[in-house]
Design a protein around this motif. Structure first.
Motif, mmCIF file in Angstrom:
data_model
loop_
_atom_site.group_PDB
_atom_site.id
_atom_site.type_symbol
_atom_site.label_atom_id
_atom_site.label_comp_id
_atom_site.label_asym_id
_atom_site.label_seq_id
_atom_site.Cartn_x
_atom_site.Cartn_y
_atom_site.Cartn_z
ATOM 1 N N ARG A 26 0.828 -1.201 0.000
ATOM 2 C CA ARG A 26 0.000 0.000 0.000
ATOM 3 C C ARG A 26 0.868 1.260 0.000
ATOM 4 N N ARG A 66 3.255 6.096 -6.382
ATOM 5 C CA ARG A 66 3.250 6.063 -7.836
ATOM 6 C C ARG A 66 2.735 7.385 -8.414
ATOM 7 N N ARG A 123 2.516 1.792 -3.429
ATOM 8 C CA ARG A 123 1.561 2.229 -4.449
ATOM 9 C C ARG A 123 1.174 3.688 -4.266
#
Length: 203
Positions: A197, A203, A200
């Motif tokens: 998590r 990103r 991500r």
């Protein structure tokens, strides 16, 4: 863990699962740190876990108790978590001071371990750096507004402290060891999910 204990192969094999979860989780944190040192941290942590799990598997297969192999766990975890903590807190202004303090703590625990001929002092250093790493990850998750990731990292370190008293019990029955290992697997799975998590989110 002794050769005299009826130690099933299934229990020994399961002990590799949390090792994989932790190692892969640290590799995901490479996206958070942006530094190659995180890969080295994953290698050290993975090597420590695999050493202990392999020693268990050898005993389960009626082989010898390889004390040197299982004793590698805490020294390698200490180095791995210490490096991961330094990578997660990298700051040009204070990194050298933090690194010097980290080296001093590791040196003191290693010297004590050699003096008393026991790896227990390395458990202390592992606990210190695993806790510092968890606190840093929780703060990073909270800063990004990811409460679930923060809870997952908190669960992982909570499991770490729960397993200490359980592992210190003299009556290490197969049932108790299943409880310990499944608890550890749950904690490391939480760490892996938290790391995914957090990675991500960048990103």
């Amino acid at each position: 863990m002794t050769a005299a204990l009826d130690y099933p192969v299934s229990l020994a094999v399961e002990d590799f699962v949390p090792v994989v979860c932790t190692t892969v989780g640290v590799l995901f944190l490479r996206r958070v740190t942006g530094t190659p040192g995180t890969i080295a941290a994953a290698a050290l942590i993975g090597a420590g876990g695999f050493a202990k799990a392999t020693a268990k598997l050898v005993v389960a297969l009626d082989g010898p108790d390889l004390i040197w192999l299982r004793s590698a766990l805490f020294p390698l975890l200490t180095l791995g978590f210490a490096l991961l903590y330094l990578e997660l807190t990298r700051n040009p202004g204070i990194s050298r001071t933090r690194a010097a303090i980290t080296a001093a703590v590791i040196g003191a625990c290693a010297a004590t371990a050699l003096l008393v001929a026991d790896v227990l002092p390395m458990l202390v250093s592992t606990t210190i750096f695993a806790t510092l790493t968890a606190v840093r990850l929780i703060n990073l998750a909270r800063a990004r507004g990811d409460t679930l990731a923060a809870v997952l990292f908190g669960a992982q370190i909570a499991v770490f402290f729960v397993l200490g008293p359980l592992g210190a019990r003299a009556d290490q029955t197969v049932t108790l060891q299943w409880i310990e290992q499944l608890t550890n697997t749950a904690g490391q799975a939480a760490f892996l999910l938290g790391a995914i998590r957090l990675s991500r989110a960048l990103r």
